[in-house]
Design a protein around this motif. Structure first.
Motif, PDB file in Angstrom:
ATOM      1  N   ILE A  50       0.834  -1.203   0.000  1.00 14.01           N
ATOM      2  CA  ILE A  50       0.000   0.000   0.000  1.00 14.01           C
ATOM      3  C   ILE A  50       0.868   1.251   0.000  1.00 14.01           C
ATOM      4  O   ILE A  50       2.078   1.183   0.215  1.00 14.01           O
ATOM      5  CB  ILE A  50      -0.932   0.036   1.235  1.00 14.01           C
ATOM      6  N   THR A  51       0.215   2.371  -0.238  1.00 15.59           N
ATOM      7  CA  THR A  51       0.810   3.681  -0.037  1.00 15.59           C
ATOM      8  C   THR A  51      -0.061   4.394   0.983  1.00 15.59           C
ATOM      9  O   THR A  51      -1.286   4.250   0.973  1.00 15.59           O
ATOM     10  CB  THR A  51       0.846   4.482  -1.348  1.00 15.59           C
ATOM     11  N   VAL A  52       0.565   5.151   1.884  1.00 11.74           N
ATOM     12  CA  VAL A  52      -0.151   5.801   2.970  1.00 11.74           C
ATOM     13  C   VAL A  52       0.241   7.274   3.038  1.00 11.74           C
ATOM     14  O   VAL A  52       1.423   7.611   2.956  1.00 11.74           O
ATOM     15  CB  VAL A  52       0.175   5.120   4.325  1.00 11.74           C
ATOM     16  N   ALA A  53      -0.768   8.140   3.164  1.00 12.78           N
ATOM     17  CA  ALA A  53      -0.540   9.570   3.376  1.00 12.78           C
ATOM     18  C   ALA A  53      -0.750   9.853   4.861  1.00 12.78           C
ATOM     19  O   ALA A  53      -1.735   9.401   5.454  1.00 12.78           O
ATOM     20  CB  ALA A  53      -1.512  10.390   2.533  1.00 12.78           C
ATOM     21  N   LEU A  54       0.186  10.609   5.460  1.00 11.63           N
ATOM     22  CA  LEU A  54       0.110  10.905   6.884  1.00 11.63           C
ATOM     23  C   LEU A  54       0.387  12.376   7.145  1.00 11.63           C
ATOM     24  O   LEU A  54       1.122  13.017   6.392  1.00 11.63           O
ATOM     25  CB  LEU A  54       1.143  10.083   7.662  1.00 11.63           C
ATOM     26  N   SER A  55      -0.182  12.891   8.219  1.00 13.37           N
ATOM     27  CA  SER A  55       0.142  14.245   8.660  1.00 13.37           C
ATOM     28  C   SER A  55       0.320  14.221  10.170  1.00 13.37           C
ATOM     29  O   SER A  55      -0.265  13.389  10.867  1.00 13.37           O
ATOM     30  CB  SER A  55      -0.952  15.240   8.249  1.00 13.37           C
ATOM     31  N   CYS A  56       1.135  15.131  10.667  1.00 13.04           N
ATOM     32  CA  CYS A  56       1.463  15.164  12.088  1.00 13.04           C
ATOM     33  C   CYS A  56       0.744  16.337  12.734  1.00 13.04           C
ATOM     34  O   CYS A  56       1.103  17.495  12.529  1.00 13.04           O
ATOM     35  CB  CYS A  56       2.965  15.275  12.285  1.00 13.04           C
ATOM     36  N   TYR A  57      -0.277  16.026  13.502  1.00 11.16           N
ATOM     37  CA  TYR A  57      -1.095  17.036  14.160  1.00 11.16           C
ATOM     38  C   TYR A  57      -0.272  17.774  15.210  1.00 11.16           C
ATOM     39  O   TYR A  57       0.217  17.184  16.167  1.00 11.16           O
ATOM     40  CB  TYR A  57      -2.314  16.375  14.797  1.00 11.16           C
ATOM     41  N   GLU A  58      -0.084  19.079  14.998  1.00 16.07           N
ATOM     42  CA  GLU A  58       0.674  19.966  15.891  1.00 16.07           C
ATOM     43  C   GLU A  58       2.050  19.403  16.256  1.00 16.07           C
ATOM     44  O   GLU A  58       2.521  19.541  17.384  1.00 16.07           O
ATOM     45  CB  GLU A  58      -0.144  20.271  17.146  1.00 16.07           C
ATOM     46  N   ASP A  59       2.686  18.745  15.283  1.00 15.62           N
ATOM     47  CA  ASP A  59       4.007  18.140  15.486  1.00 15.62           C
ATOM     48  C   ASP A  59       4.041  17.198  16.684  1.00 15.62           C
ATOM     49  O   ASP A  59       5.059  17.031  17.346  1.00 15.62           O
ATOM     50  CB  ASP A  59       5.085  19.216  15.632  1.00 15.62           C
ATOM     51  N   GLU A  65      -4.047   9.840   6.807  1.00 20.22           N
ATOM     52  CA  GLU A  65      -5.062  10.577   6.059  1.00 20.22           C
ATOM     53  C   GLU A  65      -5.645   9.770   4.915  1.00 20.22           C
ATOM     54  O   GLU A  65      -6.725  10.074   4.437  1.00 20.22           O
ATOM     55  CB  GLU A  65      -4.490  11.895   5.537  1.00 20.22           C
ATOM     56  N   GLY A  66      -4.918   8.771   4.451  1.00 23.58           N
ATOM     57  CA  GLY A  66      -5.423   7.950   3.360  1.00 23.58           C
ATOM     58  C   GLY A  66      -4.579   6.712   3.163  1.00 23.58           C
ATOM     59  O   GLY A  66      -3.370   6.733   3.378  1.00 23.58           O
ATOM     60  N   VAL A  67      -5.247   5.634   2.770  1.00 25.69           N
ATOM     61  CA  VAL A  67      -4.594   4.379   2.426  1.00 25.69           C
ATOM     62  C   VAL A  67      -4.968   4.081   0.977  1.00 25.69           C
ATOM     63  O   VAL A  67      -6.134   4.181   0.600  1.00 25.69           O
ATOM     64  CB  VAL A  67      -5.072   3.230   3.343  1.00 25.69           C
ATOM     65  N   MET A  81      -2.619  15.421  -0.994  1.00 21.64           N
ATOM     66  CA  MET A  81      -3.098  16.428  -0.045  1.00 21.64           C
ATOM     67  C   MET A  81      -2.364  17.736  -0.270  1.00 21.64           C
ATOM     68  O   MET A  81      -1.285  17.768  -0.851  1.00 21.64           O
ATOM     69  CB  MET A  81      -2.947  15.952   1.396  1.00 21.64           C
ATOM     70  N   ASP A  82      -2.992  18.823   0.168  1.00 23.77           N
ATOM     71  CA  ASP A  82      -2.353  20.129   0.100  1.00 23.77           C
ATOM     72  C   ASP A  82      -1.199  20.180   1.090  1.00 23.77           C
ATOM     73  O   ASP A  82      -1.282  19.612   2.185  1.00 23.77           O
ATOM     74  CB  ASP A  82      -3.342  21.245   0.449  1.00 23.77           C
ATOM     75  N   VAL A  83      -0.124  20.883   0.726  1.00 27.68           N
ATOM     76  CA  VAL A  83       0.992  21.076   1.653  1.00 27.68           C
ATOM     77  C   VAL A  83       0.531  22.094   2.690  1.00 27.68           C
ATOM     78  O   VAL A  83       0.073  23.181   2.358  1.00 27.68           O
ATOM     79  CB  VAL A  83       2.252  21.575   0.909  1.00 27.68           C
ATOM     80  N   ARG A  84       0.625  21.687   3.962  1.00 23.81           N
ATOM     81  CA  ARG A  84       0.181  22.536   5.069  1.00 23.81           C
ATOM     82  C   ARG A  84       1.343  22.802   6.013  1.00 23.81           C
ATOM     83  O   ARG A  84       2.392  22.164   5.923  1.00 23.81           O
ATOM     84  CB  ARG A  84      -0.954  21.836   5.822  1.00 23.81           C
ATOM     85  N   ALA A  85       1.150  23.705   6.943  1.00 18.77           N
ATOM     86  CA  ALA A  85       2.175  24.048   7.921  1.00 18.77           C
ATOM     87  C   ALA A  85       2.188  23.006   9.044  1.00 18.77           C
ATOM     88  O   ALA A  85       1.926  23.302  10.207  1.00 18.77           O
ATOM     89  CB  ALA A  85       1.940  25.446   8.469  1.00 18.77           C
ATOM     90  N   GLU A  86       2.453  21.773   8.659  1.00 19.56           N
ATOM     91  CA  GLU A  86       2.637  20.665   9.586  1.00 19.56           C
ATOM     92  C   GLU A  86       3.441  19.602   8.858  1.00 19.56           C
ATOM     93  O   GLU A  86       3.518  19.606   7.632  1.00 19.56           O
ATOM     94  CB  GLU A  86       1.299  20.102  10.062  1.00 19.56           C
ATOM     95  N   GLN A  87       4.049  18.699   9.598  1.00 19.58           N
ATOM     96  CA  GLN A  87       4.791  17.619   8.960  1.00 19.58           C
ATOM     97  C   GLN A  87       3.818  16.714   8.210  1.00 19.58           C
ATOM     98  O   GLN A  87       2.752  16.382   8.724  1.00 19.58           O
ATOM     99  CB  GLN A  87       5.533  16.796  10.005  1.00 19.58           C
ATOM    100  N   GLN A  88       4.191  16.339   7.002  1.00 23.35           N
ATOM    101  CA  GLN A  88       3.382  15.444   6.195  1.00 23.35           C
ATOM    102  C   GLN A  88       4.309  14.446   5.508  1.00 23.35           C
ATOM    103  O   GLN A  88       5.462  14.767   5.213  1.00 23.35           O
ATOM    104  CB  GLN A  88       2.604  16.224   5.138  1.00 23.35           C
ATOM    105  N   ALA A  89       3.787  13.265   5.242  1.00 23.26           N
ATOM    106  CA  ALA A  89       4.610  12.239   4.603  1.00 23.26           C
ATOM    107  C   ALA A  89       3.753  11.315   3.752  1.00 23.26           C
ATOM    108  O   ALA A  89       2.551  11.178   3.980  1.00 23.26           O
ATOM    109  CB  ALA A  89       5.351  11.423   5.660  1.00 23.26           C
ATOM    110  N   VAL A  90       4.405  10.702   2.789  1.00 18.92           N
ATOM    111  CA  VAL A  90       3.819   9.622   2.009  1.00 18.92           C
ATOM    112  C   VAL A  90       4.813   8.472   2.095  1.00 18.92           C
ATOM    113  O   VAL A  90       6.017   8.663   1.875  1.00 18.92           O
ATOM    114  CB  VAL A  90       3.570  10.034   0.538  1.00 18.92           C
TER     115      VAL A  90
END
Length: 131
Positions: A50-59, A65-67, A81-90
């Protein structure tokens, strides 16, 4: 041989064993399955790539966010996903049935978690301020 990347190594450590359950993604504990975010008729099980999208809530706390099944070719944060002011990864991973004890529930012995994690893309918090 690839150069050692401390950020990537830390992300792999944090994501390995992470249960596939969040505000955005719900697995069926009864059947140990989860659906693909794009192809709703696809059921993913232990052993699936699989591929997984993740974001880090308030670091502080990583949220899935999605599988996505491997057929979608997702390899960048901006692709899902949109690039936001938080850590994000795929990341790419393999689903593993390794058990989970939910905070308000009964032990789920075959709950799906992430294994064999590889970081495909990482967007640090600062990147969200540039967009």
């Amino acid at each position: 041989m690839r150069e050692y990347d401390p950020v990537e190594s830390d992300l792999i450590r944090q994501f390995t064993g992470l249960v596939v359950e969040s505000l955005y993604v719900t697995q069926d504990f009864r059947t140990a399955t989860v659906g693909c975010q794009y192809c709703r008729d696809t059921t993913l099980v232990s052993g699936d790539a699989i591929t997984v999208a993740l974001s880090c809530y308030e670091d502080f706390s990583w949220e899935i966010e999605g599988v996505y099944c491997a057929s979608h070719g997702i390899d960048a944060v901006e692709s899902v996903m949109d690039v936001r002011a938080e850590q994000q990864a795929v990341v790419s991973a393999v689903l593993e049935a390794s058990g989970y004890y939910p905070p308000r529930g009964n032990f789920q012995p075959d709950a799906l978690t992430l294994g064999d994690v590889t970081v495909l893309d990482f967007s640090p918090t600062e990147a969200g301020y540039r967009t």
